[in-house]
Design a protein around this motif. Structure first.
Motif, PDB file in Angstrom:
ATOM      1  N   UNK A   5      55.023  11.271  11.310  1.00  0.00           N
ATOM      2  CA  UNK A   5      55.036  11.088  12.758  1.00  0.00           C
ATOM      3  C   UNK A   5      55.428   9.686  13.167  1.00  0.00           C
ATOM      4  N   UNK A   6      54.924   8.688  12.445  1.00  0.00           N
ATOM      5  CA  UNK A   6      55.284   7.286  12.716  1.00  0.00           C
ATOM      6  C   UNK A   6      56.796   7.106  12.554  1.00  0.00           C
ATOM      7  N   UNK A   7      57.349   7.653  11.471  1.00  0.00           N
ATOM      8  CA  UNK A   7      58.784   7.509  11.238  1.00  0.00           C
ATOM      9  C   UNK A   7      59.609   8.238  12.292  1.00  0.00           C
ATOM     10  N   UNK A   8      59.237   9.458  12.599  1.00  0.00           N
ATOM     11  CA  UNK A   8      59.971  10.225  13.600  1.00  0.00           C
ATOM     12  C   UNK A   8      59.920   9.534  14.961  1.00  0.00           C
ATOM     13  N   UNK A   9      58.750   9.076  15.354  1.00  0.00           N
ATOM     14  CA  UNK A   9      58.610   8.386  16.633  1.00  0.00           C
ATOM     15  C   UNK A   9      59.413   7.104  16.694  1.00  0.00           C
ATOM     16  N   UNK A  10      59.408   6.343  15.612  1.00  0.00           N
ATOM     17  CA  UNK A  10      60.164   5.088  15.598  1.00  0.00           C
ATOM     18  C   UNK A  10      61.663   5.351  15.605  1.00  0.00           C
TER      19      UNK A  10
ATOM     20  N   UNK B 190      66.826   5.672  18.801  1.00  0.00           N
ATOM     21  CA  UNK B 190      67.822   6.423  19.563  1.00  0.00           C
ATOM     22  C   UNK B 190      67.780   6.057  21.043  1.00  0.00           C
ATOM     23  N   UNK B 191      66.594   5.837  21.591  1.00  0.00           N
ATOM     24  CA  UNK B 191      66.483   5.409  22.998  1.00  0.00           C
ATOM     25  C   UNK B 191      67.155   4.055  23.200  1.00  0.00           C
ATOM     26  N   UNK B 192      66.934   3.148  22.251  1.00  0.00           N
ATOM     27  CA  UNK B 192      67.570   1.832  22.323  1.00  0.00           C
ATOM     28  C   UNK B 192      69.085   1.983  22.214  1.00  0.00           C
ATOM     29  N   UNK B 193      69.543   2.796  21.277  1.00  0.00           N
ATOM     30  CA  UNK B 193      70.981   2.993  21.078  1.00  0.00           C
ATOM     31  C   UNK B 193      71.637   3.613  22.313  1.00  0.00           C
TER      32      UNK B 193
ATOM     33  N   UNK C 165      56.116   6.086  19.637  1.00  0.00           N
ATOM     34  CA  UNK C 165      56.902   6.146  20.870  1.00  0.00           C
ATOM     35  C   UNK C 165      56.322   5.217  21.939  1.00  0.00           C
ATOM     36  N   UNK C 166      55.013   5.014  21.927  1.00  0.00           N
ATOM     37  CA  UNK C 166      54.368   4.143  22.910  1.00  0.00           C
ATOM     38  C   UNK C 166      54.323   2.683  22.468  1.00  0.00           C
ATOM     39  N   UNK C 167      54.838   2.366  21.307  1.00  0.00           N
ATOM     40  CA  UNK C 167      54.751   1.029  20.732  1.00  0.00           C
ATOM     41  C   UNK C 167      55.808   0.102  21.338  1.00  0.00           C
TER      42      UNK C 167
ATOM     43  N   UNK D  13      63.570  -3.364  17.575  1.00  0.00           N
ATOM     44  CA  UNK D  13      64.775  -2.575  17.329  1.00  0.00           C
ATOM     45  C   UNK D  13      65.882  -3.003  18.285  1.00  0.00           C
ATOM     46  N   UNK D  14      65.516  -3.254  19.540  1.00  0.00           N
ATOM     47  CA  UNK D  14      66.506  -3.711  20.513  1.00  0.00           C
ATOM     48  C   UNK D  14      67.154  -5.018  20.101  1.00  0.00           C
ATOM     49  N   UNK D  15      66.336  -5.946  19.603  1.00  0.00           N
ATOM     50  CA  UNK D  15      66.883  -7.241  19.166  1.00  0.00           C
ATOM     51  C   UNK D  15      67.828  -7.067  17.981  1.00  0.00           C
ATOM     52  N   UNK D  16      67.418  -6.296  16.997  1.00  0.00           N
ATOM     53  CA  UNK D  16      68.257  -6.085  15.812  1.00  0.00           C
ATOM     54  C   UNK D  16      69.522  -5.314  16.185  1.00  0.00           C
TER      55      UNK D  16
END
Length: 182
Positions: A29-34, A39-42, A100-102, A109-112
């Protein structure tokens, strides 16, 4: 991306308290959410924040306050043996929800994602390759934190050792927040 934060610390604590095998649902779940955050960032979440400076400040402030709250929760958490005695490991939905709430995930992720170019002059292949590379990194990072947690199970059953580690991780998270302001 691999620094201590809500997802990495929680998968470490879960694997330490319940063992690696019993933590696999939460890990998934942690991996899927992250990866959903990736994808949201992309798809433009960071571009939207850059275009709306007031929203960006609000999100940054909320993320900072949330990370300080998480640091407090980590520092004051009971020894992991007490957590293990209370029940079984959280499942995949709890991991997905936390990821997802993190807010740290969006920022890291946005920075990278925004600061790297893998295929110059080819925006679509570049975006896809960055997603694949970062998805693999996300899975590897959470796997390493889970393995680290499962290796600490015997040490963290001692209340003093658990308290020292919790306070150390909380201080590290606070340091990361402070570095973000520099």
């Amino acid at each position: 991306m691999a620094s201590p934060g809500p997802t990495t610390v929680s998968i470490t604590a879960t694997a330490a308290a319940f063992g690696l095998r019993h933590s696999l649902g939460y890990w998934a779940g942690i991996n899927l959410g992250t990866i959903l955050v990736l994808l949201a960032v992309a798809l433009g979440a960071t571009a939207l924040l850059h275009e709306l400076p007031r929203l960006s400040f609000t999100v940054s402030l909320a993320a900072t306050l949330y990370m300080l709250y998480r640091a407090w929760r980590i520092a004051t958490a009971p020894p992991l043996s007490a957590a293990a005695a209370a029940g079984r490991a959280s499942g995949w939905l709890a991991g997905l929800s936390l990821a997802v709430a993190n807010p740290k995930a969006y920022l890291a992720i946005g920075a990278v994602y925004a600061q790297s170019t893998l295929l110059a002059g080819r925006p679509l292949p570049d975006a896809l390759l960055k997603c694949v590379v970062l998805a693999v990194a996300i899975i590897a990072i959470h796997t390493l934190w889970a393995l680290a947690g499962s290796s600490l199970t015997s040490i963290l059953s001692h209340p003093l050792a658990a308290r020292i580690l919790n306070i150390g991780l909380a201080c590290l998270l606070i340091l990361i927040v402070l570095i973000g302001f520099l």
